[in-house]
Scaffold this active site. Structure first.
Site, PDB file in Angstrom:
ATOM      1  N   LYS A  60       9.724  -2.159  -4.442  1.00  0.00           N
ATOM      2  CA  LYS A  60       9.101  -1.926  -3.129  1.00  0.00           C
ATOM      3  C   LYS A  60      10.223  -1.975  -2.099  1.00  0.00           C
ATOM      4  O   LYS A  60      10.479  -3.018  -1.483  1.00  0.00           O
ATOM      5  CB  LYS A  60       8.033  -2.991  -2.851  1.00  0.00           C
ATOM      6  CG  LYS A  60       7.150  -2.678  -1.647  1.00  0.00           C
ATOM      7  CD  LYS A  60       5.982  -3.654  -1.571  1.00  0.00           C
ATOM      8  CE  LYS A  60       5.208  -3.521  -0.283  1.00  0.00           C
ATOM      9  NZ  LYS A  60       4.476  -2.261  -0.142  1.00  0.00           N
TER      10      LYS A  60
HETATM   11  N1  PPE Z   1       1.714   1.969  -3.251  1.00  0.00           N
HETATM   12  C1  PPE Z   1       2.435   1.918  -2.107  1.00  0.00           C
HETATM   13  C2  PPE Z   1       3.372   3.023  -1.810  1.00  0.00           C
HETATM   14  C3  PPE Z   1       2.287   0.833  -1.249  1.00  0.00           C
HETATM   15  O1  PPE Z   1       3.026   0.773  -0.148  1.00  0.00           O
HETATM   16  C4  PPE Z   1       1.360  -0.195  -1.556  1.00  0.00           C
HETATM   17  C5  PPE Z   1       1.172  -1.360  -0.638  1.00  0.00           C
HETATM   18  C6  PPE Z   1       0.623  -0.088  -2.750  1.00  0.00           C
HETATM   19  C7  PPE Z   1       0.833   1.011  -3.565  1.00  0.00           C
HETATM   20  C8  PPE Z   1      -0.357  -1.149  -3.172  1.00  0.00           C
HETATM   21  O2  PPE Z   1       0.304  -2.326  -3.547  1.00  0.00           O
HETATM   22  P1  PPE Z   1      -0.358  -3.762  -3.381  1.00  0.00           P
HETATM   23  O3  PPE Z   1      -0.338  -4.104  -1.933  1.00  0.00           O
HETATM   24  O4  PPE Z   1       0.493  -4.659  -4.194  1.00  0.00           O
HETATM   25  O5  PPE Z   1      -1.754  -3.672  -3.910  1.00  0.00           O
HETATM   26  N2  PPE Z   1       1.497  -1.120   0.725  1.00  0.00           N
HETATM   27  C9  PPE Z   1       1.786  -2.216   1.607  1.00  0.00           C
HETATM   28  C10 PPE Z   1       2.431  -1.763   2.902  1.00  0.00           C
HETATM   29  C11 PPE Z   1       1.611  -0.950   3.814  1.00  0.00           C
HETATM   30  C12 PPE Z   1       2.317  -0.721   5.140  1.00  0.00           C
HETATM   31  O6  PPE Z   1       1.914   0.206   5.861  1.00  0.00           O
HETATM   32  O7  PPE Z   1       3.234  -1.495   5.481  1.00  0.00           O
HETATM   33  C13 PPE Z   1       0.560  -3.094   1.818  1.00  0.00           C
HETATM   34  O8  PPE Z   1      -0.555  -2.674   1.550  1.00  0.00           O
HETATM   35  O9  PPE Z   1       0.739  -4.227   2.246  1.00  0.00           O
END
Ligand code: PPE
Length: 318
Positions: free
Chosen positions: A171
């Site tokens: 990430k």
């Molecule tokens: N894919 C991406 C690209 C992504 O950024 C997130 C979270 C996910 C999948 C889902 O991951 P999880 O949160 O572990 O279920 N995106 C984070 C950032 C958003 C932002 O705009 O900043 C979040 O949801 O916190």
């Protein structure tokens, strides 16, 4: 043009400031949490981060899967050869202390690891690694009506990170340049969110969410090799759905799978579980949030409300 005008007219709410931010072991005032403009991260995107929510439950404030998020932060840092000078336990304690100090019952939590000021040029190895944690109140990520009505999304013309270019299992801040291209295209086109395909044309993920489809009672989500961030909400939804007796498969999804699905929903820490009501203006099912996503969301919320036992040990009390 009309859509473009509409999108730019809407003024987004500013960040809801908290009082303190944790920076390299110190609690600093929100407005003083600053870095030098020649920090490596500003020029070369050298950061990895996390995002999670802290919920106000009947038994007190609790972070959702805090250690799992911090573990993912460590793996992201490992990929980019960044040594985090704090243990998982220290970061967890710092997060909880920060929430207490800011007097927040529920909030979003943003741990960040970045390369700081030291040397210019691509080589990151001589720049210090810094760690910061911020918390603030963050409401519905995809709009106030998103959960109730579902959101309108498009398939973006941008592909998600190709294998062996930008590692999608990390990430990393820089991955979000691709996300920004996706998101801007969506917003300016009159959509709320974009879903990207991987280089082979299979469904990958949203700009900040994972994707699920429901077809004939079965639930499908792309596997971790499909250029996705393996979301912690995604993992939680898979666990919860199976517990509810639903069948879940990790399988490649062709683009048109989105159009013929009975339900489509997005998952993420910020977006939580958000139903999708149309893809490229084609209604998903009957155009309203479906029963499967509703059932999973209800069970998810029941754990936070204390009416369903937290059998997975997701809640970490502050
Ligand atoms: N894919 C991406 C690209 C992504 O950024 C997130 C979270 C996910 C999948 C889902 O991951 P999880 O949160 O572990 O279920 N995106 C984070 C950032 C958003 C932002 O705009 O900043 C979040 O949801 O916190």
């Amino acid at each position: 043009m009309a859509a473009k005008r509409r999108a730019s007219r809407k003024k987004p709410p500013p960040i809801s400031k908290a009082s303190k931010i944790w920076m390299d072991g110190m609690l600093v005032d929100w407005d003083d949490a600053q870095i030098h403009v020649l920090s490596h991260v500003v020029h070369y995107g050298s950061s990895v981060f996390e995002g999670l929510r802290c919920y106000d439950t009947p038994k007190g404030s609790a972070c959702f899967r805090l250690l799992d998020h911090l573990r993912r932060l460590e793996t992201s840092a490992k990929i980019y050869r960044m040594d985090i000078p704090y243990s998982l336990e220290e970061l967890a304690e710092a997060t909880k202390e920060l929430i207490r100090v800011n007097g927040l019952k529920s909030c979003y939590v943003r741990p960040l690891v970045f390369r700081g000021y030291g040397q210019m040029g691509v080589n990151p190895l001589n720049c210090p690694v810094h760690v910061a944690i911020a918390v603030w109140e963050w409401g519905a990520y995809l709009g106030a009506d998103a959960m109730r009505k579902g959101v309108d999304v498009c398939v973006t013309s941008w592909r998600r990170l190709a294998p062996n270019t930008m590692p999608s299992l990390a990430k990393a801040g820089a991955n979000y340049m691709n996300s920004q291209l996706m998101k801007m295209e969506a917003i300016l086109g009159g959509f709320v969110e974009a879903i990207a395909l991987d280089v082979d044309g299979y469904v990958a993920e949203g700009s900040g969410e994972n994707v699920f489809i429901v077809k004939d009672g079965g639930i499908v989500t792309p596997p971790s090799g499909a250029s996705i961030l393996p979301g912690i909400t995604r993992h939680s939804v898979i666990q919860l759905a199976r517990k509810l007796g639903l069948e879940v498969r990790k399988q490649m999804i062709p683009r048109e799978g989105l159009y013929i699905a009975d339900e489509v929903f997005l998952t993420g820490s910020a977006a939580e579980i958000t139903p999708v009501r149309s893809v490229d203006r084609i209604p998903v099912g009957n155009g309203r949030p479906g029963p499967v996503s509703r059932k999973i969301r209800k069970a998810f919320l029941a754990i936070l409300a204390g009416t369903r036992k937290d059998t997975f040990g997701w809640l970490d009390f502050v």
